[in-house]
Write an enzyme that holds these catalytic residues in place. Structure first.
Site, PDB file in Angstrom:
ATOM      1  N   HIS B 109       0.811  -1.333   0.220  1.00  0.00           N
ATOM      2  CA  HIS B 109       0.097  -0.067   0.061  1.00  0.00           C
ATOM      3  C   HIS B 109       0.969   1.091  -0.053  1.00  0.00           C
ATOM      4  O   HIS B 109       2.042   1.298   0.936  1.00  0.00           O
ATOM      5  CB  HIS B 109      -0.950   0.132   1.240  1.00  0.00           C
ATOM      6  CG  HIS B 109      -1.889   1.037   1.069  1.00  0.00           C
ATOM      7  ND1 HIS B 109      -2.869   1.186   0.437  1.00  0.00           N
ATOM      8  CD2 HIS B 109      -1.923   2.315   2.102  1.00  0.00           C
ATOM      9  CE1 HIS B 109      -3.746   2.257   0.711  1.00  0.00           C
ATOM     10  NE2 HIS B 109      -2.941   3.070   1.527  1.00  0.00           N
ATOM     11  N   ASP B 145      -6.485  -2.782   3.898  1.00  0.00           N
ATOM     12  CA  ASP B 145      -5.237  -1.916   4.129  1.00  0.00           C
ATOM     13  C   ASP B 145      -4.799  -2.279   5.660  1.00  0.00           C
ATOM     14  O   ASP B 145      -4.395  -1.565   6.139  1.00  0.00           O
ATOM     15  CB  ASP B 145      -5.101  -0.588   3.958  1.00  0.00           C
ATOM     16  CG  ASP B 145      -5.422  -0.509   2.242  1.00  0.00           C
ATOM     17  OD1 ASP B 145      -4.969  -1.296   1.735  1.00  0.00           O
ATOM     18  OD2 ASP B 145      -6.183   0.580   2.086  1.00  0.00           O
TER      19      ASP B 145
END
Lengths: 215, 215
Positions: B109, B145
Site C-alpha cells: 500500500h 489495508d
C-alpha cells in the site's frame, strides 16, 4: 525578541530543552512565561531555576473550559506574550482560544500525524506493528492534533521496543523539532499558505529509510 | 521454490520489478501465474514476455464477490500456487478469500499505514501537508489495508511535489520493499506471532530523518 509562553501539564524534559535552547541562543526567543494547569512542581522549579515567571492555573478550579481559557488568555496578554507553545499540555482547547492565538500557537505530538492522534501513541504504534514512528510539530487548529505541519521527524521502531523505549526515542527528536520550529518562527522564516507551511531556505532530506533494512 | 501468483488490476511497473527480481535470482521464488481482473493488456504482455501463464478473470463477469473469488481461488489451486501477491489490485477481498490464503497473501500500500488507508493516498498526503510518505508491505486481513506489517519505507515529501511526483518516489521504494518482503518469505525467514511480523536476522535502521532538515 519573540516572547513565548509554554503551557504545560506535567514535567517534561521538553520544556527544559526549550528553556536551554533559548538560554544558549540556539532559539532566538524568550520563554517569558510558564503556565501549568495541574499540580506539578517540576515545571515550576524549571521555570524558577531559569528566572522565568510561572503560574498555576488549574482547570479544575474553573466551572467550564471557556472560563478556564479566558483566565489563560488574560494571563498571556498581561505578560505581553506573542506566541504560545503547548508542551505536553493535556487539555483540548476550545475553538475560541485557538482562534485568539491562530498562527501563534503550536503543539508537538508524538506521532507521525495524521496517524495516532490522541493518547497512548506509542502503545498504539507498537500494537499496530508499524516500523516507523515519529513526531509532528504543527500549528494548532480546533480539531485535536490537526493543523498545518511545520516539521516532522521519523524514527525506526525496534522489535524489542516497549512503549517507554519508543517514547524515549521520540522525545529526543521532539526536542530537536520543537526547538527548530520555534527558532524558524522566531526568525520570521515561517509562513502559512492555504494551511500549508513554508519555511524559507530549508531543504527536505534526500534519504529514504526502510525498516527492516533491505539487504 | 515458492510458486507465486500476482493479482493485478492494471499495468504497473511493480509487477515487472517482481518478474525481473525472480528472473535474476534476487527473489528466489517463481512468479508462476498472473491474474488480471480487468481489461488491461499490459500485465498480460509482461507475463507473456516472461513466459508466465496469465489469465483474465473480470470481476464484472460474476454476479457477486464470492463467485468471482471462488473462480480466483480455483485458478490459484489449479496452478499449484503457494503464495499470492496483490499488486495494485483494486478489489477488496472478502473474509472468505482472505482466510483461504491467510498468511499466504500480501499487499503493498502506498502509504505509511495506518495513515491514508484506501485510495488517492498521495493527493491526500499532500493535502494533509505531511512531511513524510512511504509504503507498507503487509499480510492481508479482511479489513482494507490492515494486517501484520512486514516492511515499511519512508520517503520525504518535497514542497514542489504533485501527486504524480510523490507517487513516483513511493513506487521506487515499493519495488524494493515488495521484492525484499517476497525474498524473505521465499527464504522462510518470516514468521507472524500475535499478528506481528518477525524477520530472521534483519536490523532496523539507526538513522532518524527530519523534514525539513534541521539546521
Amino acid at each position: 525578541m519573540l516572547k513565548v509562553a509554554a503551557l504545560v501539564s506535567r514535567d517534561g524534559t521538553l520544556l527544559q530543552a526549550l528553556i536551554d535552547g533559548c538560554k544558549v541562543g540556539e532559539i532566538q526567543a524568550e520563554i517569558a512565561l510558564v503556565i501549568c494547569n495541574a499540580n506539578s512542581d517540576r515545571p515550576l522549579q524549571r521555570a524558577a531555576q531559569a528566572g522565568i515567571s510561572a503560574i498555576v492555573i488549574r482547570h479544575q478550579d474553573y466551572p467550564d473550559r471557556e472560563t478556564f481559557e479566558r483566565e489563560l488568555h488574560r494571563c498571556l496578554q498581561e505578560h505581553g506574550i506573542d506566541f504560545v507553545c503547548l508542551i505536553q499540555f493535556n487539555r483540548l482547547l476550545t475553538p475560541w482560544f485557538v482562534e485568539q492565538w491562530r498562527d501563534r500557537l503550536i503543539n508537538c505530538h508524538p506521532s507521525l500525524l495524521p496517524a495516532f492522534k490522541g493518547w497512548y501513541t506509542c502503545s498504539r504504534a507498537l500494537n499496530a506493528g508499524v516500523k516507523f514512528a515519529g513526531c509532528t510539530v504543527h500549528f494548532v487548529r480546533p480539531p485535536m492534533d490537526e493543523g498545518p505541519i511545520i516539521i516532522q521527524a521519523v524514527v525506526p521502531v525496534l522489535l524489542e521496543d516497549t512503549p517507554a523505549t519508543l517514547r524515549g526515542r521520540i522525545l529526543k527528536v521532539e526536542k530537536r523539532c520543537f526547538a527548530q520550529a520555534l527558532q524558524w518562527i522566531a526568525a520570521g522564516r515561517v509562513r502559512i499558505e492555504n494551511e500549508r507551511v513554508f519555511v524559507e531556505g530549508v531543504d527536505a532530506p534526500s534519504q529514504v529509510l526502510l525498516n527492516p533494512c533491505a539487504e
